[in-house]
Design an enzyme around this catalytic site. Structure first.
Site, PDB file in Angstrom:
ATOM      1  N   ASP A   1       0.816  -1.207   0.000  1.00  0.00           N
ATOM      2  CA  ASP A   1       0.000   0.000   0.000  1.00  0.00           C
ATOM      3  C   ASP A   1       0.855   1.264   0.000  1.00  0.00           C
ATOM      4  O   ASP A   1       1.621   1.496   0.940  1.00  0.00           O
ATOM      5  CB  ASP A   1      -0.866  -0.044   1.271  1.00  0.00           C
ATOM      6  CG  ASP A   1      -2.120   0.783   1.173  1.00  0.00           C
ATOM      7  OD1 ASP A   1      -2.269   1.527   0.200  1.00  0.00           O
ATOM      8  OD2 ASP A   1      -2.950   0.682   2.101  1.00  0.00           O
ATOM      9  N   ASP A   2       0.707   2.079  -1.032  1.00  0.00           N
ATOM     10  CA  ASP A   2       1.363   3.400  -1.066  1.00  0.00           C
ATOM     11  C   ASP A   2       2.885   3.321  -1.037  1.00  0.00           C
ATOM     12  O   ASP A   2       3.532   4.209  -0.484  1.00  0.00           O
ATOM     13  CB  ASP A   2       0.907   4.279   0.122  1.00  0.00           C
ATOM     14  CG  ASP A   2      -0.480   4.869  -0.072  1.00  0.00           C
ATOM     15  OD1 ASP A   2      -1.238   4.338  -0.895  1.00  0.00           O
ATOM     16  OD2 ASP A   2      -0.803   5.855   0.619  1.00  0.00           O
ATOM     17  N   CYS A  26      -5.788   3.465  -3.664  1.00  0.00           N
ATOM     18  CA  CYS A  26      -6.183   2.204  -3.023  1.00  0.00           C
ATOM     19  C   CYS A  26      -7.413   1.536  -3.635  1.00  0.00           C
ATOM     20  O   CYS A  26      -7.334   0.438  -4.175  1.00  0.00           O
ATOM     21  CB  CYS A  26      -6.484   2.432  -1.543  1.00  0.00           C
ATOM     22  SG  CYS A  26      -5.137   3.177  -0.619  1.00  0.00           S
ATOM     23  N   ARG A  85      -7.513  -1.731  -6.132  1.00  0.00           N
ATOM     24  CA  ARG A  85      -7.924  -3.024  -5.588  1.00  0.00           C
ATOM     25  C   ARG A  85      -9.094  -3.609  -6.378  1.00  0.00           C
ATOM     26  O   ARG A  85      -9.159  -4.816  -6.637  1.00  0.00           O
ATOM     27  CB  ARG A  85      -8.299  -2.883  -4.110  1.00  0.00           C
ATOM     28  CG  ARG A  85      -7.082  -2.823  -3.224  1.00  0.00           C
ATOM     29  CD  ARG A  85      -7.293  -2.023  -1.953  1.00  0.00           C
ATOM     30  NE  ARG A  85      -6.034  -1.384  -1.628  1.00  0.00           N
ATOM     31  CZ  ARG A  85      -5.061  -1.972  -0.915  1.00  0.00           C
ATOM     32  NH1 ARG A  85      -5.253  -3.155  -0.386  1.00  0.00           N
ATOM     33  NH2 ARG A  85      -3.915  -1.355  -0.717  1.00  0.00           N
ATOM     34  N   LYS A 136      -6.003  -6.083   3.916  1.00  0.00           N
ATOM     35  CA  LYS A 136      -6.874  -4.928   3.646  1.00  0.00           C
ATOM     36  C   LYS A 136      -7.789  -5.169   2.444  1.00  0.00           C
ATOM     37  O   LYS A 136      -7.330  -5.531   1.375  1.00  0.00           O
ATOM     38  CB  LYS A 136      -5.976  -3.711   3.401  1.00  0.00           C
ATOM     39  CG  LYS A 136      -6.657  -2.512   2.776  1.00  0.00           C
ATOM     40  CD  LYS A 136      -5.715  -1.317   2.752  1.00  0.00           C
ATOM     41  CE  LYS A 136      -6.223  -0.226   1.807  1.00  0.00           C
ATOM     42  NZ  LYS A 136      -5.410   1.004   1.858  1.00  0.00           N
ATOM     43  N   HIS A 185     -11.071  -2.881   1.421  1.00  0.00           N
ATOM     44  CA  HIS A 185     -11.247  -1.508   0.921  1.00  0.00           C
ATOM     45  C   HIS A 185     -11.942  -1.418  -0.432  1.00  0.00           C
ATOM     46  O   HIS A 185     -11.650  -0.533  -1.243  1.00  0.00           O
ATOM     47  CB  HIS A 185      -9.880  -0.791   0.862  1.00  0.00           C
ATOM     48  CG  HIS A 185      -9.996   0.694   1.146  1.00  0.00           C
ATOM     49  ND1 HIS A 185      -9.010   1.602   0.818  1.00  0.00           N
ATOM     50  CD2 HIS A 185     -11.006   1.418   1.693  1.00  0.00           C
ATOM     51  CE1 HIS A 185      -9.390   2.822   1.179  1.00  0.00           C
ATOM     52  NE2 HIS A 185     -10.601   2.735   1.699  1.00  0.00           N
ATOM     53  N   HIS A 204       1.640   2.448   4.011  1.00  0.00           N
ATOM     54  CA  HIS A 204       0.687   3.577   4.071  1.00  0.00           C
ATOM     55  C   HIS A 204       0.812   4.270   5.432  1.00  0.00           C
ATOM     56  O   HIS A 204       1.032   3.615   6.439  1.00  0.00           O
ATOM     57  CB  HIS A 204      -0.720   3.003   3.882  1.00  0.00           C
ATOM     58  CG  HIS A 204      -1.781   4.017   3.573  1.00  0.00           C
ATOM     59  ND1 HIS A 204      -2.090   5.060   4.406  1.00  0.00           N
ATOM     60  CD2 HIS A 204      -2.615   4.134   2.504  1.00  0.00           C
ATOM     61  CE1 HIS A 204      -3.074   5.771   3.871  1.00  0.00           C
ATOM     62  NE2 HIS A 204      -3.407   5.237   2.712  1.00  0.00           N
ATOM     63  N   ASP A 257      -0.168  -0.889  -4.711  1.00  0.00           N
ATOM     64  CA  ASP A 257      -1.446  -0.429  -5.294  1.00  0.00           C
ATOM     65  C   ASP A 257      -1.372   0.965  -5.904  1.00  0.00           C
ATOM     66  O   ASP A 257      -2.252   1.350  -6.674  1.00  0.00           O
ATOM     67  CB  ASP A 257      -2.573  -0.498  -4.245  1.00  0.00           C
ATOM     68  CG  ASP A 257      -2.424   0.533  -3.136  1.00  0.00           C
ATOM     69  OD1 ASP A 257      -1.298   1.035  -2.913  1.00  0.00           O
ATOM     70  OD2 ASP A 257      -3.436   0.833  -2.484  1.00  0.00           O
ATOM     71  N   ASN A 258      -0.347   1.723  -5.546  1.00  0.00           N
ATOM     72  CA  ASN A 258      -0.129   3.046  -6.151  1.00  0.00           C
ATOM     73  C   ASN A 258       1.245   3.543  -5.723  1.00  0.00           C
ATOM     74  O   ASN A 258       1.896   2.917  -4.889  1.00  0.00           O
ATOM     75  CB  ASN A 258      -1.229   4.054  -5.762  1.00  0.00           C
ATOM     76  CG  ASN A 258      -1.500   4.129  -4.269  1.00  0.00           C
ATOM     77  OD1 ASN A 258      -2.502   3.623  -3.789  1.00  0.00           O
ATOM     78  ND2 ASN A 258      -0.584   4.740  -3.523  1.00  0.00           N
ATOM     79  N   LYS A 268       1.097   9.159  -5.738  1.00  0.00           N
ATOM     80  CA  LYS A 268      -0.248   8.613  -5.574  1.00  0.00           C
ATOM     81  C   LYS A 268      -1.269   9.690  -5.935  1.00  0.00           C
ATOM     82  O   LYS A 268      -1.121  10.846  -5.490  1.00  0.00           O
ATOM     83  CB  LYS A 268      -0.429   8.219  -4.106  1.00  0.00           C
ATOM     84  CG  LYS A 268      -1.846   7.878  -3.685  1.00  0.00           C
ATOM     85  CD  LYS A 268      -1.883   7.629  -2.184  1.00  0.00           C
ATOM     86  CE  LYS A 268      -3.268   7.259  -1.685  1.00  0.00           C
ATOM     87  NZ  LYS A 268      -3.299   6.958  -0.252  1.00  0.00           N
TER      88      LYS A 268
HETATM   89 CA   LIG Z   1      -2.795   2.804  -1.568  1.00  0.00          CA
END
Ligand SMILES: [Ca+2]
Length: 523
Positions: free
Chosen positions: A14-15, A52, A56, A109, A111, A200, A304-305, A367
């Site tokens: 994540d991130d 995110c 996803r 996660k 989301h 993140h 994811d980014n 992001k």
């Molecule tokens: Ca993310």
């Protein structure tokens, strides 16, 4: 007869920036991911969709995010592409592989649902979207020592107690899914989705991991960006002809930066968050190895980014819970305040724009944007029995929907035409298994939209815009870092790519941002 289809371990984090991992040129110690890279394939031009929820939704369904109903975040904006929930015209990897006979489990996660309350609708919870077993959070970011919306299957869990650290718990549950599956149903293949929240924000890490990075970032973001870029060129990830993008113009040179010890500490904690994740990935891989399954497991890892430039302000708590407490009853202090030392559960901070700029070396932006810093992600694939190549780099452009398609190709699973009596949209992704075996890849273009930030990458060209500004055009073969805008000399290319982007947007439920976003629509 034994089933020889591979297990599939899909790991998302994540991130994280493009070049944080050791095997992508970064300073973070990631021996387990580096080993996967050495024994497998690294993609240099893999793309997410900048944030995110949409990333996803796209990853899980093999569609573009708006087609799955999650074109933005988890609010219902009243249009098909922006429902904030996986819709009934998409299928998840877990649903497809489950129907093909796989055991399915997820840790981490989710989301991709707007309904997170125990007494509300659960149609788009993991357990209703194909996962036989699940443990993790339904929401996005949060406190690593006491995350919100923890859920196991259909059941919402109580707040965790002492000794809880989310990254370790995600790893431990993934390990347990592997071991219990092997105990009870060893001949059946397993699909395991492991979705870390690291790195993140908030900057929450364990002291022993933070200690490992003490002083590692003392040279500052300018020198470290140059060092990363040099390593990336030496590793073959980057072309010598490309130029390192300029430091973000909103950020100071390192020599002019205030609060340098605090700045270093922010990046040390961020690095520690990734380090801990890599340790956990090592434990999951050990479980697969010890059960004799790793050799026939397709492992895919990605983010994811891109690295995130968001600032946590003092009033951040007003947006969530002004009464968030540590487990021993102290108030959590929100805000990127230099007088507070990040890392523990009493603070809630982010690493900031300048370090995100380092994370995304050599690219621009972060992001949220469709420039390379927002959407370029590391992507590692490893499958000893299925893929003979070791340590190779693939430079062809791939994007999120290709992951589902690759899983289906590896599993020999067929993509359905309907789900529970409702027609399912055709799969958008293409399997990249042949690409990893030296073959070619049949793709028209990579398309992205997020908050009006748009991109189309086709052949040597990338057309990209920052909402509400006009299009920019880059030759990504000669200038991957988007430093030289070629719009003025190439009106035909701009018009043609803009038309293709528009056709894609209309086909995939993408609305103009002014029309999609209720605040802009009504304001
Ligand atoms: Ca993310």
């Amino acid at each position: 007869m034994a089933d020889d289809r591979p297990d599939i371990l899909l790991i998302l984090n994540d991130d994280m920036g493009y070049s944080d991992l050791g095997c992508y040129g970064g300073e973070v110690r990631t021996p387990n991911l580096d080993r996967l890279a050495e024994g497998g394939t690294r993609f240099t031009a893999a793309y997410s969709t900048a944030r995110c929820c949409p990333s996803r939704a796209s990853l899980l369904t093999g569609l573009h995010p708006h087609q799955a109903g999650v074109g933005h975040m988890i609010a219902d904006w009243g249009a098909d592409g922006y429902r904030g929930d996986l819709n009934d015209r998409c299928v998840t990897i877990a649903e497809v592989l489950g129907a093909a006979g796989y055991a399915t489990a997820m840790s981490g996660k989710w989301h991709v649902t707007r309904n997170m309350e125990a007494d509300g609708p659960m149609e788009s919870w993991p357990c209703r979207r194909g996962f036989e077993r699940s443990w993790g959070t339904l929401t996005g970011a949060g406190n690593y020592f006491a995350p919100q919306y923890l859920t196991e299957g259909d059941v919402r869990l109580d707040e965790p107690g002492e000794g809880f650290y989310f990254t370790d718990e995600i790893s431990d549950h993934a390990v347990e899914f592997v071991r219990s599956h092997h105990r009870t149903d060893p001949d059946r293949p397993l699909f395991l989705y492991t979705a870390y929240t690291a790195p993140h924000w908030p900057l929450h890490a364990l002291p022993e991991d933070i200690a490992r990075y003490e002083g590692r970032f003392a040279d500052g973001w300018d020198t470290l960006r140059e060092e990363r870029f040099d390593r990336m060129i030496a590793m073959g990830l980057m072309d010598r002809r490309w130029r390192l993008s300029e430091r973000d113009p909103e950020e100071p040179a390192w020599i002019d930066a205030h609060h340098q010890p605090w700045e270093q500490r922010r990046m040390e904690v961020y690095a520690a968050q990734i380090d801990r994740m890599d340790q956990g990935i090592g434990r999951i891989l050990d479980a697969l190895r010890q059960t004799g399954r790793l050799d026939n497991t397709l492992v895919i890892f990605l983010s994811d980014n891109g690295g995130c430039a968001e600032v946590i302000g003092d009033d951040y708590s007003n947006r969530r819970s002004s009464t968030e407490l540590t487990r021993d009853g102290r108030h959590v202090v929100f805000g990127n305040r230099p007088e507070l030392v990040p890392g523990g559960e009493g603070t809630f901070q982010s690493y900031g724009r300048a370090w995100a700029n380092l994370s995304n070396t050599p690219f621009r932006l972060y992001k949220r944007w469709a420039h390379e810093g927002g959407i370029a992600t590391p992507l590692i694939a490893h499958w000893p029995r299925g893929l003979a190549e070791r340590g190779q780099l693939v430079h062809d452009a791939v994007q999120l929907p290709d992951i589902a398609a690759t899983c289906y190709a590896a599993a020999g699973a067929s993509y359905p035409t309907e789900r529970a009596g409702v027609g399912v949209q055709p799969l958008e992704g293409h399997s990249f298994l042949d690409l990893m075996r030296g073959g070619s890849f049949d793709r028209e273009a990579v398309f992205v939209e997020h908050e009006g930030n748009c991109a189309v990458r086709r052949g040597q060209w990338k057309l990209v815009r920052r909402w509400p500004e006009p299009w920019e055009l880059y030759d990504v073969e000669g200038d991957r870092t988007e430093t030289d805008d070629l719009v003025p000399g190439n009106p035909g290319t701009v018009a043609e790519l803009a038309d293709r982007w528009q056709d894609w947007a209309e086909r995939c439920n993408v609305l103009p941002w002014e029309q999609a976003n209720p605040r802009l629509r009504e304001g």
